[in-house]
Scaffold this motif. Sequence first.
Motif, PDB file in Angstrom:
ATOM      1  N   THR A   1     -37.816  -4.075 -38.976  1.00  0.00           N
ATOM      2  CA  THR A   1     -36.501  -4.299 -38.358  1.00  0.00           C
ATOM      3  C   THR A   1     -35.408  -3.446 -38.987  1.00  0.00           C
ATOM      4  N   ASP A   2     -35.676  -2.888 -40.191  1.00  0.00           N
ATOM      5  CA  ASP A   2     -34.664  -2.076 -40.874  1.00  0.00           C
ATOM      6  C   ASP A   2     -34.792  -0.586 -40.569  1.00  0.00           C
ATOM      7  N   LEU A   3     -35.720  -0.209 -39.718  1.00  0.00           N
ATOM      8  CA  LEU A   3     -35.930   1.214 -39.434  1.00  0.00           C
ATOM      9  C   LEU A   3     -34.662   1.866 -38.900  1.00  0.00           C
ATOM     10  N   GLU A   4     -34.369   3.054 -39.452  1.00  0.00           N
ATOM     11  CA  GLU A   4     -33.221   3.828 -38.998  1.00  0.00           C
ATOM     12  C   GLU A   4     -33.643   5.070 -38.217  1.00  0.00           C
ATOM     13  N   LYS A   5     -34.748   5.676 -38.648  1.00  0.00           N
ATOM     14  CA  LYS A   5     -35.205   6.900 -37.992  1.00  0.00           C
ATOM     15  C   LYS A   5     -36.724   6.892 -37.890  1.00  0.00           C
ATOM     16  N   VAL A   6     -37.232   7.353 -36.754  1.00  0.00           N
ATOM     17  CA  VAL A   6     -38.667   7.460 -36.509  1.00  0.00           C
ATOM     18  C   VAL A   6     -38.970   8.877 -36.057  1.00  0.00           C
ATOM     19  N   SER A   7     -39.893   9.519 -36.753  1.00  0.00           N
ATOM     20  CA  SER A   7     -40.327  10.862 -36.381  1.00  0.00           C
ATOM     21  C   SER A   7     -41.831  10.866 -36.159  1.00  0.00           C
ATOM     22  N   LEU A   8     -42.226  11.027 -34.902  1.00  0.00           N
ATOM     23  CA  LEU A   8     -43.636  11.139 -34.529  1.00  0.00           C
ATOM     24  C   LEU A   8     -43.869  12.479 -33.829  1.00  0.00           C
TER      25      LEU A   8
ATOM     26  N   LYS B   1     -36.086   6.587 -48.722  1.00  0.00           N
ATOM     27  CA  LYS B   1     -35.847   5.904 -47.440  1.00  0.00           C
ATOM     28  C   LYS B   1     -37.038   5.048 -47.012  1.00  0.00           C
ATOM     29  N   ARG B   2     -37.853   4.640 -47.954  1.00  0.00           N
ATOM     30  CA  ARG B   2     -39.007   3.805 -47.630  1.00  0.00           C
ATOM     31  C   ARG B   2     -38.538   2.526 -46.930  1.00  0.00           C
ATOM     32  N   GLY B   3     -39.188   2.216 -45.812  1.00  0.00           N
ATOM     33  CA  GLY B   3     -38.813   1.050 -45.021  1.00  0.00           C
ATOM     34  C   GLY B   3     -37.731   1.349 -44.006  1.00  0.00           C
ATOM     35  N   ARG B   4     -37.061   2.494 -44.161  1.00  0.00           N
ATOM     36  CA  ARG B   4     -35.996   2.863 -43.223  1.00  0.00           C
ATOM     37  C   ARG B   4     -36.358   4.109 -42.414  1.00  0.00           C
ATOM     38  N   PHE B   5     -37.263   4.934 -42.936  1.00  0.00           N
ATOM     39  CA  PHE B   5     -37.789   6.076 -42.198  1.00  0.00           C
ATOM     40  C   PHE B   5     -39.258   5.820 -41.892  1.00  0.00           C
ATOM     41  N   LEU B   6     -39.669   6.033 -40.673  1.00  0.00           N
ATOM     42  CA  LEU B   6     -41.082   6.061 -40.310  1.00  0.00           C
ATOM     43  C   LEU B   6     -41.387   7.494 -39.897  1.00  0.00           C
ATOM     44  N   VAL B   7     -42.117   8.203 -40.749  1.00  0.00           N
ATOM     45  CA  VAL B   7     -42.400   9.620 -40.513  1.00  0.00           C
ATOM     46  C   VAL B   7     -43.909   9.822 -40.494  1.00  0.00           C
ATOM     47  N   LYS B   8     -44.427  10.111 -39.318  1.00  0.00           N
ATOM     48  CA  LYS B   8     -45.838  10.453 -39.129  1.00  0.00           C
ATOM     49  C   LYS B   8     -45.875  11.717 -38.267  1.00  0.00           C
TER      50      LYS B   8
END
Length: 864
Positions: free
Chosen positions: A397-404, A374-381
């Motif tokens: 712009t293609d992000l689907e899910k962000v987990s911070l 999911k590289r480019g679509r998940f931002l997981v930090k």
Amino acid sequence: MENRSSSGGFNNFGMDGCRRKTGKLNLFDDVACAVETIPTKTLVGESTAKVSLEKIWEGLMDENVTRIGVWGMGGVGKTTLMVHIYNKILQSKNIPFKCVYWITVSQEFSIYELQGKIANAMDIDLSSLLDENIRAARLCLGLKGRKDFVLILDDVWKYIDFEKVGMQIGENGSKMVLTSRILNVCNGMGCQKVVKVEPLNAKESLMLFMENLTVHENLSAEVRRIAEDVARECAGLPLAIVTIAKSMAGVYDIREWRAALKKLEESRELDDEDRVFERMKFSYDRLPNEVLKNSLLYFALYPEDCEVKEEKLLGCLIDEGLIEEGYGLQESFDRASAIVSKLVNASLLHSLPSGETICIKMHDVIRDTALKIKRGRFLVKAGLQLRELPYGRCWGTDLEKVSLMNNNISKIPPNFIPRCHQLSTLLLCRNHSLTTIPDSFFWNLQKLHVLDLSYTNIKNLPDYISELTSLRTMLLRGCSKLERMPYLGKLTELEKLDLSFTSMGEVPNGTDMLVSLKSLNLCRTRLKVIPDQILCKLDRLECLLVGVLVGKVEVLMSLQKLEILGCGFENGEEYYRYTGWCRSQEKRVLTMPYDWKISWSDSISSNDCKHLGVSCSGEKVITRTEEVLSSPSAHSGGGRGRLGKSTLYIVAPFQRLDFLQLKDCNLPVPGNLQSLESLWLSLLDSLSELLPVTKTSVSPSAFSLLKIFRIGSCPKMKKLFPPGLLLPKLQHLHVSDCISMEEIFAAADAEEEEEDNNMFFTPILPNLKNLLLHNLPELKGICGEGSFFHCGYIQYIFICNCRKLKRLPLYVPMETTNGPSPPPFLQRISIDSKEWWEALEWEWDHPFPAPNRFSKSLVEPFLS
């Protein structure tokens, strides 16, 4: 005295059901206690894994080696090897180590975080210190008295400066073992002995592959030959072998086997990291549908090495829309549970028992694979202790899910406007320092479905939340300062709203317009009442947890889809009206106060009820099982709750009850609960006996299924269990703060002994594992004079402030021809006074031979 060990066997969790692996364990509620060995798999391979194991052990026994490095490819089995080492240290008696600590470091870590993990494992308090240098000094000071311990650092990715951490490895007999995928990390950290964990050889790989294929005996000879080639293409990595084998289980078509082999062969020339990825992705690609694939990918949003309560994960999968529409709450959870079970059976997730719950964990290699997919679509930090929001190209712009989640982010700048038009999930939970979110942050998030801001410090939600019309789940649990919500009337797609443990004093404006709402949680707020005119419009509610007085019973009856109800009633008659109506409609509705344990199998019917908690103090005294009155605690800031108008009546008998908690009431313990598995008693001022101590009144099987028994703060209790009571299933026995307690197992009187022709009564607890006796100043004996406590599986014993206890009459049935030996399962005895231990009597008249009873010399090595 020092702990003998610390690990992550039974775990404590945060309110979000997610924890990071640490080295400390509290087995009991309020008392730090012993830990178990870590469950692990049998080692595979005589010539590889076991050779590595022996090399690591040799390094530990070598007094000239203080730092050992264990390295190898991801999925090759480094952690499994170290778990065996960890357990071997715990179980070995004649070794130079008193303690072993397990710390999972992970790819992204900070000195601050590592200091906290080590301090937590070693019972050193750093909670009030924020500066890394001061924390290092405190940690260094706390370690000065520690001798002969082993520190295991699992999954190290870069150099760790131990001086900055506050540790000096090598002093006082201390040693360190680290695992890493990178050889240079081992060398850079000064490891005198470096052990490479080699992949399995061809024979071992094939054996493990066929073992997990399960149906290999039914394969044709030609298919079997291809299967053997597939096993060889797994690169000797146990993780890849197991997952690929399980993904091919039940496949007999030779064309499918050929396709699998060809796909694996295509990645043969890649470097190690890419080869591992391709093999793990193969298992992912083999999942039969997108629901399973997306459920697996979702788990990667949690921090690395995080263990998540199964119930929490099931709820998240439902929130994500991974369960088809049209099912009720219980059926949705059943379907989510089936999804998780399939991923566990495929070895893509792991199921871990954790006390009385189940936790789910993902291997870090599988998590790496998911994030790469999911590289480019998940931002997981997640869980990286970030103090600022990440910026730059990561917000594509293609992000689907962000987990911070699980960071220290304190603010979101007003000029930061992410242009993530496809974003569906935003997880900012457990950023405790986060106080405000600007309106502009949400301007471009029109497709947001799930917003989790739980356990942040926000006071007000931005008004633009009202415009997120695609929102289906909004979680604000534990936002203790939250007092105001924007207008919610436009959120017609919202299905779940959790405002529990907030400072909300009224129902948010527009709640009556939430026509899709299925779950509403308003527990532990300042809310006094839910107006009837609002409640009657929420006709799709399946779960309502409010903890306040609801309106007319007729309004509740109008909620035809309700499956879970937690609320107060004006009086018992109102409750009976509602439950009677439910029975007449053949509806199964769980009706429990909001702060009790909830089980999906509970029912308003007393015959079906499985979990019951009773807590009441102040104006009303409970005296009859037939009329159990319970009330949520008043929100007075602490202390015992006061009985208000919010009441709940439940009817006996409870023929299927397996969990009973009585707290702060005057209710006698029912003696006919044959199905009971857990019994918790606390703050029962009038309770003087568990069951009447007369021979005719005690059924030996009264608690025949009881596994967990906890009793605390019962000041009149002198003798806990009556003579003759059998507890064949009991595993955990915790007795604390009973100031009059004299005996745990009461001795039979002389007349009864003569009738039974017995010289003594021997309590038999064949499955007892944990015994805790805490603050029992009058305790003189565990059982009667001349009796023994029969406990063949005892693992942990904790005794604190029991000064009058003079003997440990513990009997372990063993057959031995080599003389006395220590109890086979014992791992630790924890005490608070060396003087008390030295004064214990170990020799007295008894009928058992020496090998079968505890003796000081045999059990002293387990002392801490």
